[in-house]
Design an enzyme around this catalytic site. Structure first.
Site, mmCIF file in Angstrom:
data_model
loop_
_atom_site.group_PDB
_atom_site.id
_atom_site.type_symbol
_atom_site.label_atom_id
_atom_site.label_comp_id
_atom_site.label_asym_id
_atom_site.label_seq_id
_atom_site.Cartn_x
_atom_site.Cartn_y
_atom_site.Cartn_z
ATOM 1 N N PHE A 506 -15.808 0.165 -1.350
ATOM 2 C CA PHE A 506 -14.909 1.061 -0.607
ATOM 3 C C PHE A 506 -13.665 1.453 -1.409
ATOM 4 O O PHE A 506 -12.849 2.238 -0.937
ATOM 5 C CB PHE A 506 -14.460 0.383 0.709
ATOM 6 C CG PHE A 506 -13.673 -0.888 0.508
ATOM 7 C CD1 PHE A 506 -12.319 -0.866 0.218
ATOM 8 C CD2 PHE A 506 -14.299 -2.127 0.614
ATOM 9 C CE1 PHE A 506 -11.594 -2.031 0.032
ATOM 10 C CE2 PHE A 506 -13.585 -3.308 0.429
ATOM 11 C CZ PHE A 506 -12.225 -3.254 0.139
ATOM 12 N N ARG A 554 -0.130 -1.881 12.914
ATOM 13 C CA ARG A 554 -1.469 -1.316 12.727
ATOM 14 C C ARG A 554 -2.131 -0.993 14.058
ATOM 15 O O ARG A 554 -2.884 -0.027 14.153
ATOM 16 C CB ARG A 554 -2.317 -2.281 11.901
ATOM 17 C CG ARG A 554 -1.938 -2.262 10.420
ATOM 18 C CD ARG A 554 -2.547 -3.402 9.649
ATOM 19 N NE ARG A 554 -2.302 -3.281 8.209
ATOM 20 C CZ ARG A 554 -2.445 -4.275 7.358
ATOM 21 N NH1 ARG A 554 -2.811 -5.487 7.780
ATOM 22 N NH2 ARG A 554 -2.220 -4.078 6.066
ATOM 23 N N HIS A 567 0.938 -1.292 4.449
ATOM 24 C CA HIS A 567 0.399 -2.297 3.527
ATOM 25 C C HIS A 567 1.514 -3.281 3.197
ATOM 26 O O HIS A 567 2.700 -2.935 3.195
ATOM 27 C CB HIS A 567 -0.099 -1.633 2.234
ATOM 28 C CG HIS A 567 -0.365 -2.608 1.130
ATOM 29 N ND1 HIS A 567 -1.489 -3.387 1.085
ATOM 30 C CD2 HIS A 567 0.378 -2.954 0.036
ATOM 31 C CE1 HIS A 567 -1.446 -4.164 0.009
ATOM 32 N NE2 HIS A 567 -0.324 -3.914 -0.648
#
Length: 591
Positions: A506, A554, A567
């Protein structure tokens, strides 16, 4: 019991109108006045002392205690919006002394001295002294920030530390230079300017040939906006200040009670004008923009510091507090309830078994006591609860609540102290601790709650409105955003940040998600920053976050695993490496 309650109610007469104040001045003898604000109330910590004085002196005809609400009394208007306890002493209708802060020993000494003196006067043994009346004004607020300076732009300057200096970690050095020169940083704000804001606040530079380059720099990252004043201490001997100004400072110093010098209007003007020259002499002017034109300074204040008058009135203080092992084990909730009820905010807390060295440092005042040899093993026998407390005048207020260091020292007027309330049979010590001074508090806080930093990124897909909401939540959670810039990350940047997953299937999609637009890159500083930020972010998958941590970032702003809004670094080592890479210190150090 009923009689005692009536006595407590009558201890201090409540004064909350001008007419009541005028009537109070008709009192014969000494009246001790606790001046308070409606929003914070009278100083409860001093009431046991007043009861003791009333009972021991037994002079109801010549000793009176009053609480006066400054908000509604015209005479006390200069003390409005002040949080620090203030006690005035009225002798036969004339205010002859004042004590700032809940200084019980000083108030006790002053009351006893004045009452003994009044007794001798009434008995014909002493002629009445001629006391000077204390003016009911806040010297600094009246002379500098009040009547002479209705426009705050006339007493403050603005220093804006540019993003390149912030990101190369020069802010602490610049601030230290200003403070060492006698300037006072009254307030500060961190801001990432928009293009419109740069054009508005720096409009005088719009015609300069390099303005577009300046515009690009000022919108590239975080700036520090400092509100700077000349200070009120005797630090006016800079090379830029004329000898006449130095003479004025000396004369001003000589004319103040207790040798506390106040800057004159001419001194303020000259030192404000010297600020830019000082920055140039120190080789830091290239890192800053300064503003001292009153109208332009006012524009900054109105926009970024609209409540600066209130900010100056409120003296917020941090202090370290500690619950010793037995107290933590047996009555932790009782103490925490008192802390909350007394208006403290608990900024940080942790349970920790003290080392022998830490125990000795905190128990230094007991070194000469017979029980000292037992004390250190006790302090290291189990966890203590360590707190960082914040409140108006917090350090002194906490010390007053604590009372004496030993149960043996508890006097009648300290029966309501925490020392008395939480005494144990194990050792005759105060089962709680508080820092002795602001400097000591900061050193102790730094020791027990060392600051660490983590890398934080708000990803490209997050909208501008959502980004502002996230920044607000970050500040409310106690993080300090020490560095910040907007950047379109390259593949190389992404490789540095996600080096552990570069071989995953990914990863190409992750790089694409990061490079499709600008990210907001930040350094967040706080005790235990890496863990605190990861908890705030929540699980990697936004759908999982909605179930397990619905208030996390999130859960609220994530779209998918790749576009999960934010992040953060996994550990301290990764955080340091990524910060050093993305915020490289490529400009020279300040001399």
């Amino acid at each position: 019991m009923a009689g005692k309650k009536r006595g407590e109610i009558q201890l201090q007469t409540v004064i909350n109108t001008q007419s009541q104040w005028d009537d109070m001045l008709l009192n014969k003898g000494l009246t001790v006045i606790d001046v308070y604000q409606a929003w914070c109330g009278p100083c409860k910590a001093m009431q046991p002392l007043f009861r003791k004085l009333r009972n021991e002196l037994n002079e109801d005809d010549i000793l009176h205690f009053v609480v006066a609400e400054a908000d509604n009394i015209v005479t006390l208007q200069s003390f409005r919006e002040k949080c620090e306890p203030l006690f005035l002493f009225s002798l036969n209708g004339k205010i002859i002394a004042k004590v700032q802060g809940a200084n019980a020993p000083l108030v006790n000494k002053k009351v006893i001295s004045l009452i003994n003196e009044e007794r001798k006067i009434l008995d014909g043994e002493l002629a009445r002294p001629q006391y000077s009346e204390v003016p009911l004004s806040d010297t600094l607020g009246k002379d500098v920030k009040g009547s002479n300076y209705e426009n705050l732009g006339e007493i403050y300057s603005i220093v804006v530390i540019k993003p390149d200096a912030v990101n190369s970690r020069k802010t602490p050095q610049i601030k230290k230079k200003l403070i060492s020169a006698g300037y006072v940083i009254e307030a500060e704000e961190k801001k990432m300017f928009t293009e419109e804001e740069v054009k508005n606040f720096f409009s005088q530079m719009a015609e300069e040939p390099d303005f577009e380059e300046f515009l690009s720099l000022m919108t590239s990252g975080l700036s520090y906006i400092l509100v700077v004043s000349v200070g009120t201490e005797d630090k006016y001997s800079l090379e830029e200040i004329t000898s006449q100004t130095t003479i004025e400072a000396k004369e001003s110093s000589d004319s103040q009670n207790e040798s506390e010098a106040q800057p004159t209007p001419e001194m303020i003007k000259q030192k404000r004008d010297s600020l830019r020259e000082y920055l140039e002499q120190q080789h830091i002017s290239q890192f800053c923009e300064t503003e001292n034109i009153p109208g332009n300074v006012t524009k900054f204040l109105d926009t970024f510091f609209p409540n600066i008058r209130e900010m100056q009135a409120i003296k917020l203080q941090r202090t370290l507090a500690l619950l010793k092992p037995d107290l933590l084990h047996e009555r932790k909730d009782d103490v925490l309830n008192i802390i909350n009820n007394e208006g403290f905010k608990i900024l940080m807390q942790r349970e920790l078994v003290l080392s022998e060295e830490e125990a000795k440092a905190l128990c230094e005042e007991y070194e000469n006591e017979d029980y000292y040899e037992k004390l250190i093993p006790y302090m290291t026998s189990g966890p203590s609860l360590i707190l960082v407390l914040l409140r108006e005048n917090g350090l002194e207020y906490w010390k007053q609540l604590l009372g004496p260091k030993s149960v043996d020292d508890v006097s009648e007027y300290a029966l309501e102290s925490l020392c008395a309330q939480f005494a144990t049979e194990e050792l005759p010590i105060n089962q709680l601790y508080g820092s002795n001074s602001p400097d000591t508090a900061e050193r102790e806080i730094e020791h027990f709650f060392p600051l660490t930093s983590t890398l934080a990124i708000i990803k490209p897909h997050v909208s501008h409105e959502q980004r502002e909401e996230i920044l607000k939540l970050i500040k409310e959670s106690g993080f300090d955003i020490t560095m910040m810039k907007q950047l379109i990350l390259t593949k190389e940047d992404t490789d540095e940040i996600y080096f552990t997953v570069t071989e995953k299937d990914f990863y190409a999609d992750l790089v694409k998600a990061f490079t499709e637009g600008p990210s907001l890159i930040m350094v967040l500083t706080k005790w235990n920053a890496v863990l605190e930020w990861r908890l705030m972010m929540g699980p990697v998958d936004p759908e999982e976050a909605k179930l397990l941590s619905p208030d996390s970032l999130r859960a609220r702003y994530g779209i998918s695993i790749l576009k999960n809004a934010v992040h953060g670094s996994s550990n301290d080592f990764d955080a340091t490496a990524c910060i050093d890479k993305l915020f490289a210190m490529d400009s020279p150090e300040i001399a």
